[in-house]
Design an enzyme around this catalytic site. Structure first.
Site, short mmCIF file in Angstrom:
data_model
loop_
_atom_site.label_atom_id
_atom_site.label_comp_id
_atom_site.label_asym_id
_atom_site.label_seq_id
_atom_site.Cartn_x
_atom_site.Cartn_y
_atom_site.Cartn_z
N ASP A 99 -56.01 -19.34 -48.83
CA ASP A 99 -57.22 -19.48 -49.27
C ASP A 99 -57.20 -21.34 -48.16
OD1 ASP A 99 -55.73 -21.07 -50.87
OD2 ASP A 99 -57.22 -19.93 -53.05
N GLU A 121 -52.99 -11.95 -49.10
CA GLU A 121 -53.36 -11.94 -50.28
C GLU A 121 -54.83 -12.28 -49.83
OE1 GLU A 121 -51.67 -16.05 -52.75
OE2 GLU A 121 -53.03 -16.04 -52.44
N GLU A 135 -60.99 -24.09 -51.86
CA GLU A 135 -60.31 -22.86 -51.50
C GLU A 135 -61.11 -21.60 -51.13
OE1 GLU A 135 -59.29 -25.40 -53.56
OE2 GLU A 135 -57.37 -25.91 -52.91
N HIS A 207 -52.07 -29.79 -58.92
CA HIS A 207 -52.10 -31.10 -57.12
C HIS A 207 -54.12 -30.55 -56.58
CE1 HIS A 207 -51.71 -26.51 -55.90
NE2 HIS A 207 -51.92 -26.91 -55.64
N ARG A 209 -57.49 -30.34 -55.43
CA ARG A 209 -58.60 -31.35 -55.15
C ARG A 209 -59.71 -31.28 -55.92
NH1 ARG A 209 -56.55 -31.44 -50.13
NH2 ARG A 209 -57.56 -33.20 -49.11
N HIS A 240 -46.38 -33.83 -56.89
CA HIS A 240 -46.64 -32.90 -55.28
C HIS A 240 -47.01 -34.76 -54.91
CE1 HIS A 240 -49.63 -31.59 -52.36
NE2 HIS A 240 -49.43 -30.60 -52.82
C1 UD1 Z 1 -53.13 -28.32 -50.21
C2 UD1 Z 1 -54.00 -27.33 -50.05
C3 UD1 Z 1 -54.05 -26.67 -51.25
C4 UD1 Z 1 -52.87 -26.33 -51.88
C5 UD1 Z 1 -51.75 -26.60 -51.24
C6 UD1 Z 1 -50.85 -26.28 -52.08
C7 UD1 Z 1 -56.32 -27.20 -48.64
C8 UD1 Z 1 -57.54 -28.13 -48.05
N1 UD1 Z 1 -55.43 -27.47 -49.77
O1 UD1 Z 1 -53.41 -29.27 -50.72
O2 UD1 Z 1 -55.10 -25.18 -51.86
O3 UD1 Z 1 -52.83 -25.28 -52.79
O4 UD1 Z 1 -52.43 -27.85 -50.08
O5 UD1 Z 1 -49.44 -27.54 -51.76
O6 UD1 Z 1 -55.60 -26.76 -47.72
N2 UD1 Z 1 -48.38 -34.66 -49.09
C9 UD1 Z 1 -47.51 -35.26 -48.05
N3 UD1 Z 1 -46.50 -34.57 -47.38
C10 UD1 Z 1 -46.44 -33.14 -47.52
C11 UD1 Z 1 -47.59 -32.38 -48.24
C12 UD1 Z 1 -48.68 -32.97 -48.61
O7 UD1 Z 1 -46.88 -36.42 -48.06
O8 UD1 Z 1 -45.46 -32.27 -47.71
C13 UD1 Z 1 -49.71 -35.72 -48.52
C14 UD1 Z 1 -50.20 -36.31 -47.46
O9 UD1 Z 1 -51.17 -37.54 -47.68
C15 UD1 Z 1 -51.22 -35.40 -46.84
C16 UD1 Z 1 -51.49 -35.48 -48.52
O10 UD1 Z 1 -50.95 -35.00 -49.57
O11 UD1 Z 1 -52.60 -36.29 -46.80
C17 UD1 Z 1 -53.35 -33.71 -48.94
O12 UD1 Z 1 -52.32 -32.88 -48.05
P1 UD1 Z 1 -53.93 -31.29 -47.71
O13 UD1 Z 1 -52.27 -30.64 -47.52
O14 UD1 Z 1 -54.52 -31.90 -47.92
O15 UD1 Z 1 -53.48 -31.27 -49.40
P2 UD1 Z 1 -52.98 -30.65 -50.23
O16 UD1 Z 1 -53.49 -31.55 -52.13
O17 UD1 Z 1 -51.57 -30.61 -50.42
N1 UDP Z 2 -43.55 -24.82 -56.08
C1 UDP Z 2 -42.19 -25.44 -55.38
N2 UDP Z 2 -41.62 -26.22 -55.50
C2 UDP Z 2 -42.44 -27.02 -56.48
C3 UDP Z 2 -43.45 -26.86 -56.87
C4 UDP Z 2 -43.85 -25.30 -57.18
O1 UDP Z 2 -40.98 -24.22 -55.07
O2 UDP Z 2 -42.10 -27.71 -56.50
C5 UDP Z 2 -43.54 -23.14 -55.53
C6 UDP Z 2 -44.19 -22.42 -57.11
O3 UDP Z 2 -42.89 -21.35 -57.13
C7 UDP Z 2 -44.77 -21.36 -55.73
C8 UDP Z 2 -45.54 -22.41 -54.89
O4 UDP Z 2 -44.37 -23.33 -55.28
O5 UDP Z 2 -44.87 -20.44 -55.65
C9 UDP Z 2 -46.54 -23.02 -55.43
O6 UDP Z 2 -47.20 -24.17 -54.74
P1 UDP Z 2 -48.54 -25.22 -54.76
O7 UDP Z 2 -48.58 -25.22 -56.25
O8 UDP Z 2 -48.10 -26.39 -53.82
O9 UDP Z 2 -50.11 -23.83 -54.15
P2 UDP Z 2 -50.68 -22.96 -54.53
O10 UDP Z 2 -50.03 -22.15 -55.39
O11 UDP Z 2 -51.23 -23.59 -55.60
O12 UDP Z 2 -51.78 -23.04 -53.77
#
Ligand code: UD1
Ligand code: UDP
Length: 374
Positions: A99, A121, A135, A207, A209, A240
């Site tokens: 999602d 999923e 999501e 993490h 939003r 995160h």
């Molecule tokens: C995203 C997904 C969320 C999912 C999560 C898993 C959307 C809108 N959100 O949220 O559904 O649960 O990923 O973790 O699709 N950043 C880094 N390095 C990284 C990743 C992120 O620096 O490897 C920072 C960057 O500043 C980036 C920000 O995090 O712009 C937000 O990343 P984004 O993918 O937009 O949102 P998440 O909160 O990671």
């Molecule tokens: N996870 C990981 N390292 C971490 C935190 C989470 O490998 O430091 C794994 C966790 O086991 C799960 C997945 O990342 O499988 C979940 O990702 P996240 O919480 O970022 O996203 P969501 O599932 O909420 O979309």
């Protein structure tokens, strides 16, 4: 059936974990499928960590991540990248999981290009497009477009049935996260752990939003106060990189001796960290699915969940980002052994580790037994 060209799209950490078993399975059936992997790079460091664990080498990398990116940034860059790929390569089917905004934009790009889309999923719902934001909207859009819905549970398949999706598109496969978990735990040893040997610890992730701002501060202040009052219990929080959580985490939690803030863990280290934890505090979707398989209680930092099976099984308890409910649950779980045992002795409702095999069978036209029987 003729050999099919399949594109698997991955944007973020959890998508890599949940799509990897599908890519590996499709590649085992090279006579049936020619499989390519596109990463959008919605995540960068978090994604690369997981690609390494699963030894996945993308054929295409849109490399789109920007610091503090907006949903519009991600949507438009994925759509343009997908449009180019689809017109140049014309795959028979595109697969994406979950999602995220990568998944929503991929699905829409497939719709515009008349390309079959398979949603891994599928069917998770809260019923409210604003919770979780964005999501629930993302997965609804993916559901509208999908030719194949690979639902992890009967409940999620029934959600799609009630929305009027064609019965011939609704399959129950289990969740591929259980495939990933089983494969990784079986072939790895626990890496070094920062918590002193023998000390109980809470593993935390946070993490989403939807809790940015005051709610995330309330969670961190509650954890800080719990840690100060219980010096023998550690809190291990792999933070995160999203600046909206990293900033408040540093400000509120650093400097508390029994709160360990670390970089995000790769999947091997994280699974072993879950396995060693006394309990888990998390707003993550994937963690709610993995915890019942590992028999660990999860206090879910959300008011609603699209994963009711873990709550119904008894492993997951919704506490929201609320101080009173988090404190009450922590006190109970550290003092009431019977309650703790009830939360750990529960069945795993999310699958048997064979979801990817079912998805491959379905795509090859051999998966009729996995169709939903309403
Ligand atoms: C995203 C997904 C969320 C999912 C999560 C898993 C959307 C809108 N959100 O949220 O559904 O649960 O990923 O973790 O699709 N950043 C880094 N390095 C990284 C990743 C992120 O620096 O490897 C920072 C960057 O500043 C980036 C920000 O995090 O712009 C937000 O990343 P984004 O993918 O937009 O949102 P998440 O909160 O990671
Ligand atoms: N996870 C990981 N390292 C971490 C935190 C989470 O490998 O430091 C794994 C966790 O086991 C799960 C997945 O990342 O499988 C979940 O990702 P996240 O919480 O970022 O996203 P969501 O599932 O909420 O979309």
């Amino acid at each position: 059936m003729p050999r099919q060209r399949v594109l698997c799209v991955i944007g973020t950490r959890p998508e890599a974990i949940k799509v990897a078993p599908v890519v590996l399975e499709l590649r085992r059936h090279a006579a049936d499928f020619e499989t390519q992997v596109m990463v959008t790079g919605q995540h960068r460091q978090l994604l690369d960590q997981m690609l390494t664990v699963f030894d996945l080498h993308p054929d295409v990398d849109l490399n789109l991540m920007q610091p503090n990116q907006t949903l519009q940034d991600v949507t438009s860059l994925v759509m343009h990248g997908m449009e180019k790929y689809l017109s140049a390569n014309r795959p028979d089917v595109v697969l994406a999981q979950g999602d995220t905004t990568t998944v929503m934009a991929t699905a829409v790009a497939c719709f515009y290009a008349h390309t079959a889309f398979g949603h891994i999923e599928a069917g998770l719902r809260t019923g409210d497009c604003w919770a979780p934001y964005p999501e629930e909207f993302n997965r609804r859009v993916a559901g509208l477009v999908a030719r194949y819905h690979f639902a992890p549970t009967r409940g999620s398949a029934m959600n799609l049935h009630r929305e009027g999706m064609p019965p011939s598109s609704l399959y129950i496969t289990g969740n591929t996260v259980i495939d990933a978990l089983t494969q990784v735990l079986h072939r790895t040893q626990p890496p070094p752990c920062p918590v002193p040997k023998g000390a109980p610890y809470i593993l935390m992730t946070c993490h989403r939003r939807e809790i940015f701002g005051a709610p995330v501060r309330e969670v961190f202040e509650t954890v800080r106060d719990f840690a100060r009052a219980h010096r023998d219990v550690y809190v291990w929080y792999p933070v995160h990189p999203n600046p909206n959580v990293r900033g408040p985490a540093q400000e509120i939690l650093s400097g508390v001796p029994n709160v360990l803030l670390t970089e995000p863990l790769d999947y091997i280290a994280f699974l072993h960290a879950m396995n060693g934890a006394y309990l888990i505090l998390s707003d993550s979707g994937g963690v709610q699915e993995e915890a019942p398989a590992l028999k660990k209680p999860v206090l879910v930092l959300r008011d609603v969940t699209e994963r009711p099976e873990g709550v119904e099984a008894g492993t997951c308890l919704l506490v929201g980002p609320h101080r009173d409910r988090i404190e009450a649950a922590l006190d109970q779980l550290f003092s009431d052994r019977a309650l703790y045992n009830r939360m750990t002795n529960t069945p795993n409702p999310y699958g048997d580790g064979l979801a990817a095999r079912r998805i491959a069978d379905i795509l090859a036209g051999r998966g009729q037994e996995w169709l939903l029987k309403p």
